[in-house]
Design a protein around this motif. Structure first.
Motif, PDB file in Angstrom:
ATOM      1  N   GLY A  10       0.790  -1.222   0.000  1.00 18.47           N
ATOM      2  CA  GLY A  10       0.000   0.000   0.000  1.00 18.47           C
ATOM      3  C   GLY A  10       0.818   1.264   0.000  1.00 18.47           C
ATOM      4  N   TYR A  11       2.134   1.141   0.186  1.00 19.51           N
ATOM      5  CA  TYR A  11       3.010   2.317   0.240  1.00 19.51           C
ATOM      6  C   TYR A  11       4.243   2.121  -0.642  1.00 19.51           C
ATOM      7  CZ  TYR A  11       0.087   3.382   4.262  1.00 19.51           C
ATOM      8  OH  TYR A  11      -0.995   3.630   5.075  1.00 19.51           O
ATOM      9  N   LEU A  30       8.254   9.519 -11.336  1.00 21.34           N
ATOM     10  CA  LEU A  30       6.949   8.935 -11.633  1.00 21.34           C
ATOM     11  C   LEU A  30       6.329   8.430 -10.337  1.00 21.34           C
ATOM     12  CD1 LEU A  30       7.454   5.471 -13.399  1.00 21.34           C
ATOM     13  CD2 LEU A  30       9.296   6.702 -12.329  1.00 21.34           C
ATOM     14  N   PRO A  31       5.001   8.443 -10.227  1.00 21.92           N
ATOM     15  CA  PRO A  31       4.369   8.079  -8.955  1.00 21.92           C
ATOM     16  C   PRO A  31       4.507   6.615  -8.604  1.00 21.92           C
ATOM     17  CG  PRO A  31       2.719   8.505 -10.646  1.00 21.92           C
ATOM     18  CD  PRO A  31       4.036   8.935 -11.215  1.00 21.92           C
ATOM     19  N   ASP A  32       4.534   5.756  -9.617  1.00 21.17           N
ATOM     20  CA  ASP A  32       4.701   4.323  -9.398  1.00 21.17           C
ATOM     21  C   ASP A  32       5.123   3.707 -10.725  1.00 21.17           C
ATOM     22  OD1 ASP A  32       4.776   1.849  -8.182  1.00 21.17           O
ATOM     23  OD2 ASP A  32       2.705   1.906  -7.451  1.00 21.17           O
ATOM     24  N   LEU A  33       5.626   2.494 -10.677  1.00 22.65           N
ATOM     25  CA  LEU A  33       5.992   1.789 -11.901  1.00 22.65           C
ATOM     26  C   LEU A  33       4.779   0.970 -12.334  1.00 22.65           C
ATOM     27  CD1 LEU A  33       8.180   1.125 -13.969  1.00 22.65           C
ATOM     28  CD2 LEU A  33       8.883  -0.774 -12.514  1.00 22.65           C
ATOM     29  N   ALA A  64       8.697  -5.142  -3.631  1.00 17.93           N
ATOM     30  CA  ALA A  64       7.308  -5.355  -4.029  1.00 17.93           C
ATOM     31  C   ALA A  64       7.238  -5.978  -5.419  1.00 17.93           C
ATOM     32  CB  ALA A  64       6.572  -4.016  -4.006  1.00 17.93           C
ATOM     33  N   PRO A  65       6.046  -6.443  -5.842  1.00 17.24           N
ATOM     34  CA  PRO A  65       5.911  -6.889  -7.231  1.00 17.24           C
ATOM     35  C   PRO A  65       6.402  -5.821  -8.197  1.00 17.24           C
ATOM     36  CG  PRO A  65       3.964  -7.509  -5.987  1.00 17.24           C
ATOM     37  CD  PRO A  65       4.804  -6.650  -5.069  1.00 17.24           C
ATOM     38  N   ILE A  66       7.044  -6.238  -9.266  1.00 12.44           N
ATOM     39  CA  ILE A  66       7.806  -5.317 -10.110  1.00 12.44           C
ATOM     40  C   ILE A  66       6.968  -4.311 -10.867  1.00 12.44           C
ATOM     41  CG2 ILE A  66       9.814  -6.809 -10.375  1.00 12.44           C
ATOM     42  CD1 ILE A  66       8.559  -7.851 -12.964  1.00 12.44           C
TER      43      ILE A  66
END
Length: 288
Positions: A10-11, A30-33, A64-66
């Motif tokens: 979640g983070y 970027l906010p997330d991959l 985390a998952p990629i």
């Protein structure tokens, strides 16, 4: 380039691994991959960054998952002839396809939780192929152009559910926590030949699987092309390409299956390593 995600559930934050093996924080870029960042233009932009100018993450913690939004996890069965033999099955004339539920996907070192009443849970080290560009009816010669990169997958399998519960492999493949991926996504430019990668897996320090992707029955390019004829492959989808011999099911004189407390370690040349501890059924370990 080695892209990754790190942090508690979640983070998670996006990151990359620099040449010194240190994690750099990409959250300012970027906010997330996500799947939206796996196309050539986006990857070129990330590759143009100077890792030394990105914040260093001294303690990344959980890997985390990629990719944040893996859409499909499509798997290929019996794609190594010697694994087919140890499983007592014929080498297929066409790729055998099945899906793992996306709810099975976890980080590479997250706890593996056995399903309630499981007695035949097994391991499988596999090369994962991450799609970067939408693929539909692509030719073998162009198939690798649709690949963003590669990763390690542990295609965990409950053999009783898979083989003795009505003939549907998905039952034994999609259990919660049965899809560790990572630790990172290695972009395709760093893997010039996906058909020549050493791979291995150990349980409690004992080597069970030693193989190389050159012994695949169907190559990565063939699989991408073939699967794209049955479904559209979207950015962020992952193909798990099969496992070499040495799974628990194939041990002689008796099969060996996972038990709570067992520790798995596995890896693929250039793609990193995973380490998981096996736990008895505990939903708190899945949801926490």
């Amino acid at each position: 380039m080695k892209l990754l995600r790190f942090g508690p559930k979640g983070y998670e934050k996006p990151g990359l691994l620099d040449a010194q093996g240190q994690v750099r924080d990409l959250s300012g870029v970027l906010p997330d991959l996500t799947s939206a960042h796996l196309g050539k233009a986006s990857l070129d932009r990330l590759a143009s960054l100077n890792p030394a100018q990105l914040p260093l993450v001294a303690e990344p913690g959980r890997m985390a998952p990629i990719v944040a939004d893996i859409g499909k996890l499509i798997c290929v069965g019996l794609n190594y002839s010697d694994h087919a033999a140890e499983s007592g099955m014929a080498v297929p004339s066409e790729p055998v396809l099945f899906a793992k539920a996306t709810s099975s996907i976890i980080g590479c070192n997250d706890p593996v939780v056995l399903p309630r009443d499981s007695v035949k849970s097994d391991w499988e080290v596999e090369l994962g192929v991450v799609i970067g560009t939408r693929a539909r009816y692509v030719e073998v010669e162009q198939a690798l152009d649709y690949v963003a990169g590669y990763c390690v997958v542990n295609d965990l399998s409950e053999r009783e559910y898979q083989l003795e519960r009505g003939g549907q492999w998905d039952k034994g493949k999609g259990c919660d926590t049965f899809g560790p991926v990572g630790p990172w996504l290695v972009t395709a430019d760093e893997v010039p030949d996906p058909q020549n990668l050493d791979m291995w897996l150990e349980v409690n320090g004992k080597r069970y699987q030693t193989g190389n992707t050159r012994t695949m029955v169907f190559t990565v390019a063939h699989l991408v092309s073939y699967i794209s004829r049955f479904m559209t492959l979207n950015p962020g989808d992952v193909i798990s390409t099969g496992t070499p011999p040495g799974v628990g099911l194939g041990q002689k004189p008796d099969p060996v299956y996972l038990r709570p407390g067992d520790r798995m370690a596995l890896g693929i040349e250039g793609l990193g390593q995973q380490r998981q501890t096996v736990h008895a059924w505990d939903p708190a370990l899945i949801d926490g």
